[in-house]
Scaffold this motif. Sequence first.
Motif, PDB file in Angstrom:
ATOM      1  N   MET A   1      58.213  46.883  33.764  1.00 16.06           N
ATOM      2  CA  MET A   1      56.948  46.866  33.048  1.00 16.06           C
ATOM      3  C   MET A   1      55.896  46.123  33.878  1.00 16.06           C
ATOM      4  O   MET A   1      56.161  45.064  34.431  1.00 16.06           O
ATOM      5  N   ASN A   2      54.695  46.686  33.943  1.00 17.61           N
ATOM      6  CA  ASN A   2      53.602  46.048  34.669  1.00 17.61           C
ATOM      7  C   ASN A   2      53.050  44.857  33.892  1.00 17.61           C
ATOM      8  O   ASN A   2      53.027  44.868  32.666  1.00 17.61           O
ATOM      9  N   ARG A   3      52.593  43.868  34.656  1.00 18.99           N
ATOM     10  CA  ARG A   3      51.941  42.688  34.076  1.00 18.99           C
ATOM     11  C   ARG A   3      50.592  42.514  34.752  1.00 18.99           C
ATOM     12  O   ARG A   3      50.488  42.581  35.969  1.00 18.99           O
ATOM     13  N   VAL A   4      49.576  42.261  33.934  1.00 18.98           N
ATOM     14  CA  VAL A   4      48.218  42.077  34.432  1.00 18.98           C
ATOM     15  C   VAL A   4      47.701  40.743  33.900  1.00 18.98           C
ATOM     16  O   VAL A   4      47.928  40.397  32.748  1.00 18.98           O
ATOM     17  N   VAL A   5      46.998  39.995  34.750  1.00 22.11           N
ATOM     18  CA  VAL A   5      46.409  38.731  34.310  1.00 22.11           C
ATOM     19  C   VAL A   5      44.895  38.901  34.166  1.00 22.11           C
ATOM     20  O   VAL A   5      44.233  39.459  35.050  1.00 22.11           O
ATOM     21  N   PHE A   6      44.375  38.474  33.011  1.00 23.55           N
ATOM     22  CA  PHE A   6      42.942  38.482  32.723  1.00 23.55           C
ATOM     23  C   PHE A   6      42.428  37.058  32.912  1.00 23.55           C
ATOM     24  O   PHE A   6      42.907  36.138  32.253  1.00 23.55           O
TER      25      PHE A   6
ATOM     26  N   PHE B   1      44.090  40.694  46.668  1.00 21.78           N
ATOM     27  CA  PHE B   1      43.515  41.670  47.601  1.00 21.78           C
ATOM     28  C   PHE B   1      44.417  41.838  48.837  1.00 21.78           C
ATOM     29  O   PHE B   1      44.713  42.964  49.246  1.00 21.78           O
ATOM     30  N   LYS B   2      44.867  40.727  49.398  1.00 22.82           N
ATOM     31  CA  LYS B   2      45.729  40.770  50.586  1.00 22.82           C
ATOM     32  C   LYS B   2      47.066  41.446  50.295  1.00 22.82           C
ATOM     33  O   LYS B   2      47.665  42.049  51.182  1.00 22.82           O
ATOM     34  N   GLN B   3      47.528  41.340  49.051  1.00 20.27           N
ATOM     35  CA  GLN B   3      48.776  41.985  48.661  1.00 20.27           C
ATOM     36  C   GLN B   3      48.548  43.444  48.235  1.00 20.27           C
ATOM     37  O   GLN B   3      49.468  44.093  47.754  1.00 20.27           O
ATOM     38  N   ARG B   4      47.326  43.913  48.411  1.00 23.11           N
ATOM     39  CA  ARG B   4      46.937  45.291  48.065  1.00 23.11           C
ATOM     40  C   ARG B   4      47.158  45.616  46.587  1.00 23.11           C
ATOM     41  O   ARG B   4      47.464  46.746  46.218  1.00 23.11           O
ATOM     42  N   LYS B   5      46.997  44.612  45.753  1.00 26.06           N
ATOM     43  CA  LYS B   5      47.084  44.792  44.314  1.00 26.06           C
ATOM     44  C   LYS B   5      45.669  44.977  43.768  1.00 26.06           C
ATOM     45  O   LYS B   5      44.706  44.463  44.351  1.00 26.06           O
ATOM     46  N   PRO B   6      45.520  45.702  42.658  1.00 28.64           N
ATOM     47  CA  PRO B   6      44.179  45.897  42.093  1.00 28.64           C
ATOM     48  C   PRO B   6      43.508  44.569  41.734  1.00 28.64           C
ATOM     49  O   PRO B   6      44.111  43.704  41.099  1.00 28.64           O
ATOM     50  N   VAL B   7      42.261  44.448  42.174  1.00 27.40           N
ATOM     51  CA  VAL B   7      41.401  43.314  41.853  1.00 27.40           C
ATOM     52  C   VAL B   7      40.185  43.903  41.164  1.00 27.40           C
ATOM     53  O   VAL B   7      39.507  44.758  41.732  1.00 27.40           O
ATOM     54  N   SER B   8      39.929  43.476  39.932  1.00 33.47           N
ATOM     55  CA  SER B   8      38.836  44.095  39.192  1.00 33.47           C
ATOM     56  C   SER B   8      37.970  43.065  38.481  1.00 33.47           C
ATOM     57  O   SER B   8      38.432  41.975  38.142  1.00 33.47           O
TER      58      SER B   8
ATOM     59  N   GLY C   1      38.980  49.762  31.678  1.00 31.19           N
ATOM     60  CA  GLY C   1      40.398  49.620  31.358  1.00 31.19           C
ATOM     61  C   GLY C   1      41.206  50.809  31.850  1.00 31.19           C
ATOM     62  O   GLY C   1      42.305  50.655  32.401  1.00 31.19           O
ATOM     63  N   LYS C   2      40.659  52.009  31.669  1.00 30.56           N
ATOM     64  CA  LYS C   2      41.355  53.234  32.123  1.00 30.56           C
ATOM     65  C   LYS C   2      41.479  53.265  33.647  1.00 30.56           C
ATOM     66  O   LYS C   2      42.479  53.730  34.181  1.00 30.56           O
ATOM     67  N   ALA C   3      40.450  52.764  34.337  1.00 33.32           N
ATOM     68  CA  ALA C   3      40.498  52.724  35.812  1.00 33.32           C
ATOM     69  C   ALA C   3      41.575  51.739  36.277  1.00 33.32           C
ATOM     70  O   ALA C   3      42.298  52.017  37.234  1.00 33.32           O
ATOM     71  N   ILE C   4      41.690  50.608  35.594  1.00 37.51           N
ATOM     72  CA  ILE C   4      42.735  49.635  35.943  1.00 37.51           C
ATOM     73  C   ILE C   4      44.104  50.267  35.702  1.00 37.51           C
ATOM     74  O   ILE C   4      45.002  50.176  36.552  1.00 37.51           O
ATOM     75  N   LEU C   5      44.245  50.934  34.580  1.00 36.02           N
ATOM     76  CA  LEU C   5      45.501  51.603  34.245  1.00 36.02           C
ATOM     77  C   LEU C   5      45.876  52.600  35.328  1.00 36.02           C
ATOM     78  O   LEU C   5      47.014  52.618  35.813  1.00 36.02           O
ATOM     79  N   LYS C   6      44.921  53.421  35.739  1.00 34.29           N
ATOM     80  CA  LYS C   6      45.175  54.433  36.761  1.00 34.29           C
ATOM     81  C   LYS C   6      45.595  53.774  38.087  1.00 34.29           C
ATOM     82  O   LYS C   6      46.463  54.287  38.797  1.00 34.29           O
ATOM     83  N   SER C   7      45.001  52.639  38.404  1.00 31.75           N
ATOM     84  CA  SER C   7      45.326  51.939  39.652  1.00 31.75           C
ATOM     85  C   SER C   7      46.764  51.417  39.667  1.00 31.75           C
ATOM     86  O   SER C   7      47.316  51.147  40.725  1.00 31.75           O
ATOM     87  N   LEU C   8      47.353  51.283  38.497  1.00 35.80           N
ATOM     88  CA  LEU C   8      48.723  50.762  38.393  1.00 35.80           C
ATOM     89  C   LEU C   8      49.776  51.869  38.432  1.00 35.80           C
ATOM     90  O   LEU C   8      50.963  51.598  38.507  1.00 35.80           O
ATOM     91  N   GLU C   9      49.341  53.127  38.383  1.00 33.68           N
ATOM     92  CA  GLU C   9      50.283  54.253  38.366  1.00 33.68           C
ATOM     93  C   GLU C   9      50.884  54.493  39.741  1.00 33.68           C
ATOM     94  O   GLU C   9      50.300  54.226  40.746  1.00 33.68           O
TER      95      GLU C   9
ATOM     96  N   ASN D   1      52.619  36.869  42.734  1.00 33.03           N
ATOM     97  CA  ASN D   1      53.862  37.641  42.776  1.00 33.03           C
ATOM     98  C   ASN D   1      54.366  38.011  41.387  1.00 33.03           C
ATOM     99  O   ASN D   1      55.200  38.903  41.245  1.00 33.03           O
ATOM    100  N   ASP D   2      53.864  37.337  40.360  1.00 33.58           N
ATOM    101  CA  ASP D   2      54.287  37.595  38.982  1.00 33.58           C
ATOM    102  C   ASP D   2      53.462  38.677  38.290  1.00 33.58           C
ATOM    103  O   ASP D   2      53.746  39.034  37.150  1.00 33.58           O
ATOM    104  N   PHE D   3      52.412  39.170  38.969  1.00 28.55           N
ATOM    105  CA  PHE D   3      51.491  40.120  38.345  1.00 28.55           C
ATOM    106  C   PHE D   3      51.208  41.300  39.264  1.00 28.55           C
ATOM    107  O   PHE D   3      51.276  41.182  40.477  1.00 28.55           O
ATOM    108  N   ASP D   4      50.851  42.412  38.640  1.00 30.41           N
ATOM    109  CA  ASP D   4      50.554  43.641  39.382  1.00 30.41           C
ATOM    110  C   ASP D   4      49.065  43.849  39.609  1.00 30.41           C
ATOM    111  O   ASP D   4      48.676  44.686  40.423  1.00 30.41           O
ATOM    112  N   ALA D   5      48.219  43.117  38.867  1.00 32.35           N
ATOM    113  CA  ALA D   5      46.765  43.248  39.014  1.00 32.35           C
ATOM    114  C   ALA D   5      46.097  42.018  38.401  1.00 32.35           C
ATOM    115  O   ALA D   5      46.691  41.315  37.577  1.00 32.35           O
TER     116      ALA D   5
END
Length: 168
Positions: free
Chosen positions: A1-6, A92-99, A160-168, A62-66
């Motif tokens: 399961m993906n985890r995202v931090v706000f 950014f350096k880990q090539r994870k979504p930054v929004s 939100g939909k763009a963030i979701l798409k970036s995690l696919e 490392n605990d989060f995907d975006a």
Amino acid sequence: MNRVVFITAPEIFRDEEYYKPKKVLEDTGIEVITASVKTGELRGRFGFKTTSMLLIQEINPNDFDAIVYIGGNGSVIFFDNHYALKLANDFFKQRKPVSSICIAGVILANAGILKGKKATVFIDGKEALIKGGAIYTGNPLEIDGNIITAKGPDVAEDFGKAILKSLE
């Protein structure tokens, strides 16, 4: 399961910029963790309340995907916050979504990760983005690689939909 931090200000964050993308993500099973400069109750500009579970200095990329920076007047506390800027760089350096949404785009500019990237921000942040090397577009939503920026609350759901798409 993906985890995202706000990353959310303790007060005066923009309510819909928080709860609309959060709902989009959670409706698909993504876990959203809220972090701030304090733990406990956070209050939005229009009275929406949420809970910060983490201090930003405790976040391990490392605990989060975006990572998502929520806008509103309160987000100015992160413009020069060492931890907020370092996190943007680490993800950014880990090539994870930054929004970021609304004025929070200034955080990404100040972190130095928008150089040569198409980005948008609430109009008050335009000069900061340009100074940070971004290609300011003024579009409602902008996606350039792993960076997603949105102009404001009107596009919070699409954000939100763009963030979701970036995690696919």
